[in-house]
Write an enzyme that holds these catalytic residues in place. Sequence first.
Site, PDB file in Angstrom:
ATOM      1  N   GLY A 149       0.789  -1.223   0.000  1.00 20.06           N
ATOM      2  CA  GLY A 149       0.000   0.000   0.000  1.00 20.06           C
ATOM      3  C   GLY A 149       0.817   1.266   0.000  1.00 20.06           C
ATOM      4  O   GLY A 149       0.284   2.359   0.127  1.00 20.06           O
ATOM      5  N   ALA A 150       2.142   1.143  -0.161  1.00 21.50           N
ATOM      6  CA  ALA A 150       2.998   2.327  -0.143  1.00 21.50           C
ATOM      7  C   ALA A 150       3.176   2.942  -1.527  1.00 21.50           C
ATOM      8  O   ALA A 150       3.861   3.949  -1.671  1.00 21.50           O
ATOM      9  CB  ALA A 150       4.371   1.969   0.435  1.00 21.50           C
ATOM     10  N   GLY A 151       2.578   2.348  -2.553  1.00 18.42           N
ATOM     11  CA  GLY A 151       2.739   2.879  -3.897  1.00 18.42           C
ATOM     12  C   GLY A 151       4.037   2.467  -4.560  1.00 18.42           C
ATOM     13  O   GLY A 151       4.453   3.065  -5.542  1.00 18.42           O
TER      14      GLY A 151
ATOM     15  N   SER B 213       4.491  -0.624  -5.621  1.00 18.49           N
ATOM     16  CA  SER B 213       4.088  -1.741  -6.464  1.00 18.49           C
ATOM     17  C   SER B 213       4.554  -3.088  -5.933  1.00 18.49           C
ATOM     18  O   SER B 213       5.161  -3.892  -6.627  1.00 18.49           O
ATOM     19  CB  SER B 213       4.557  -1.543  -7.907  1.00 18.49           C
ATOM     20  OG  SER B 213       3.715  -2.247  -8.786  1.00 18.49           O
ATOM     21  N   SER B 214       4.200  -3.336  -4.673  1.00 17.75           N
ATOM     22  CA  SER B 214       4.516  -4.642  -4.084  1.00 17.75           C
ATOM     23  C   SER B 214       3.762  -5.755  -4.797  1.00 17.75           C
ATOM     24  O   SER B 214       4.267  -6.876  -4.902  1.00 17.75           O
ATOM     25  CB  SER B 214       4.175  -4.639  -2.594  1.00 17.75           C
ATOM     26  OG  SER B 214       2.816  -4.308  -2.381  1.00 17.75           O
ATOM     27  N   SER B 215       2.563  -5.471  -5.305  1.00 14.58           N
ATOM     28  CA  SER B 215       1.800  -6.514  -6.002  1.00 14.58           C
ATOM     29  C   SER B 215       2.518  -6.948  -7.282  1.00 14.58           C
ATOM     30  O   SER B 215       2.639  -8.151  -7.556  1.00 14.58           O
ATOM     31  CB  SER B 215       0.385  -6.034  -6.318  1.00 14.58           C
ATOM     32  OG  SER B 215       0.396  -4.893  -7.146  1.00 14.58           O
TER      33      SER B 215
ATOM     34  N   GLU C  87      -2.781  -9.667 -12.478  1.00 19.66           N
ATOM     35  CA  GLU C  87      -3.377  -8.611 -11.640  1.00 19.66           C
ATOM     36  C   GLU C  87      -4.821  -8.338 -12.054  1.00 19.66           C
ATOM     37  O   GLU C  87      -5.680  -8.045 -11.234  1.00 19.66           O
ATOM     38  CB  GLU C  87      -2.550  -7.332 -11.730  1.00 19.66           C
ATOM     39  CG  GLU C  87      -3.108  -6.190 -10.901  1.00 19.66           C
ATOM     40  CD  GLU C  87      -2.323  -5.907  -9.636  1.00 19.66           C
ATOM     41  OE1 GLU C  87      -2.789  -5.094  -8.835  1.00 19.66           O
ATOM     42  OE2 GLU C  87      -1.244  -6.495  -9.436  1.00 19.66           O
TER      43      GLU C  87
ATOM     44  N   ASP D  92       4.076  -1.168 -14.124  1.00 19.69           N
ATOM     45  CA  ASP D  92       4.705  -1.694 -12.911  1.00 19.69           C
ATOM     46  C   ASP D  92       5.483  -2.976 -13.192  1.00 19.69           C
ATOM     47  O   ASP D  92       6.610  -3.158 -12.735  1.00 19.69           O
ATOM     48  CB  ASP D  92       3.635  -1.971 -11.846  1.00 19.69           C
ATOM     49  CG  ASP D  92       2.945  -0.709 -11.365  1.00 19.69           C
ATOM     50  OD1 ASP D  92       3.393   0.390 -11.741  1.00 19.69           O
ATOM     51  OD2 ASP D  92       1.959  -0.833 -10.623  1.00 19.69           O
TER      52      ASP D  92
ATOM     53  N   TYR E  69      -9.765   3.836  -9.166  1.00 14.01           N
ATOM     54  CA  TYR E  69      -8.816   3.591 -10.261  1.00 14.01           C
ATOM     55  C   TYR E  69      -9.577   3.091 -11.493  1.00 14.01           C
ATOM     56  O   TYR E  69      -9.414   3.610 -12.601  1.00 14.01           O
ATOM     57  CB  TYR E  69      -7.773   2.561  -9.811  1.00 14.01           C
ATOM     58  CG  TYR E  69      -6.770   2.164 -10.872  1.00 14.01           C
ATOM     59  CD1 TYR E  69      -5.516   2.746 -10.915  1.00 14.01           C
ATOM     60  CD2 TYR E  69      -7.080   1.202 -11.834  1.00 14.01           C
ATOM     61  CE1 TYR E  69      -4.589   2.395 -11.889  1.00 14.01           C
ATOM     62  CE2 TYR E  69      -6.169   0.847 -12.807  1.00 14.01           C
ATOM     63  CZ  TYR E  69      -4.925   1.448 -12.825  1.00 14.01           C
ATOM     64  OH  TYR E  69      -4.022   1.090 -13.802  1.00 14.01           O
TER      65      TYR E  69
END
Length: 388
Positions: free
Chosen positions: A120-122, A124-126, A158, A170, A220
């Site tokens: 959630g930090a932006g 792009s952990s996903s 995703e 990303d 989004y």
Amino acid sequence: MAENANTILQLFHQQFAVEPQLFFSPGRMNLIGEHIDYNDGFVLPAAIDKGIWIAIAPNQTNLIHCIAADINDSLIVDVNNITKQQGWKNYILGVLHVLQQENKNIQGFNCVFGGNLSHGAGLSSSAAIEAGFLFSLNHIFSLQLNLLQIALLAQQAEHSYPGVQCGIMDMYANLFGKNEHAILLDCVSLQHKWVPLLLSQHEIVLINSAVHHSLASGEYNKRRAECKDGLSLLSAIPGYGNSFRNITPQMVKQQQALLPKIIYKRCLYVVEEMERVQLAADYLQQNNIAAFGSLLYETHHGLQQLYEVSCPEIDYLVEQAKQHKAVIGARLMGGGFGGTVICIIEKQAAQNIVQEIVNNYRQKFNIQAEAYFVQPAFGTHVVTINAE
């Protein structure tokens, strides 16, 4: 880095009796070009020197056993029974789902993953999970996929179980990152060129607001639909073509009366941001970091006023950054409604300024922000065990 890698390896050895292979999958920062990867734009991301480590090995069964070290949770699933679940598990299950759709032969494997990317930090952990797992599975099962194929499959992953209709940026940055360079990516042709990102006098600092408003993913998808509607209206006008890259800000302004107010704002942001990306790449080629930084402030204004994806916490962080001459640029980075602010700060002043911003933010919102000093780095790769 070694401490994190060693932690992952130690946990793997505690849980499983085989020797794994180790991979590093980075997060990404997007220097400029926000929300235009799904609008036929060019974007300017870079992989960063923070990410996740994946220790993985085939297990000669039909069972997949994945341990998420950072949250002490696990996924155990039969390879022949891949279905949607909840939370982080869908990133991995989505990867397995798209590989099976491609008729790729995935067998059982054991895995431990974790690292230093905050969810959630932006950052792009996903995408780091999705592209990292695809890269790893491609390697251990010899799937014969190239990096672009992996990026496209990670994007599909995703879209599938997590359900976020993201663009390609990303995943592409995760895989094609290069030390001391950003990636100027054409989101139509999916070709890129590396642009030098030489920061001898400056630091890139990512300040995680530690807020993530729940409407983020729904909004989004809504923005994406609004842009599609706007392009549909504009492309009906002779000479406007069927892509935002053929449309200038002046052309959008000429059609203000035609477009609903919200649609007009979204379209104007998109075409103005497209122009900023090209300017930004030119400034980096010239090593004109000050001019490059000023574009970040312009982008934030567009995200705040036209695309309307900012929030009070993020706006406050950017305003705090503007108070310091040594901060040459700052903006919301990522999907919005929370997440991270990217700042470019003169090196000798960076630590003190960041501390002041974080302190003021805590006093204002009673939230503890996190600051990451990052460098552009190489994309997902095999890590030689004992040489990390």
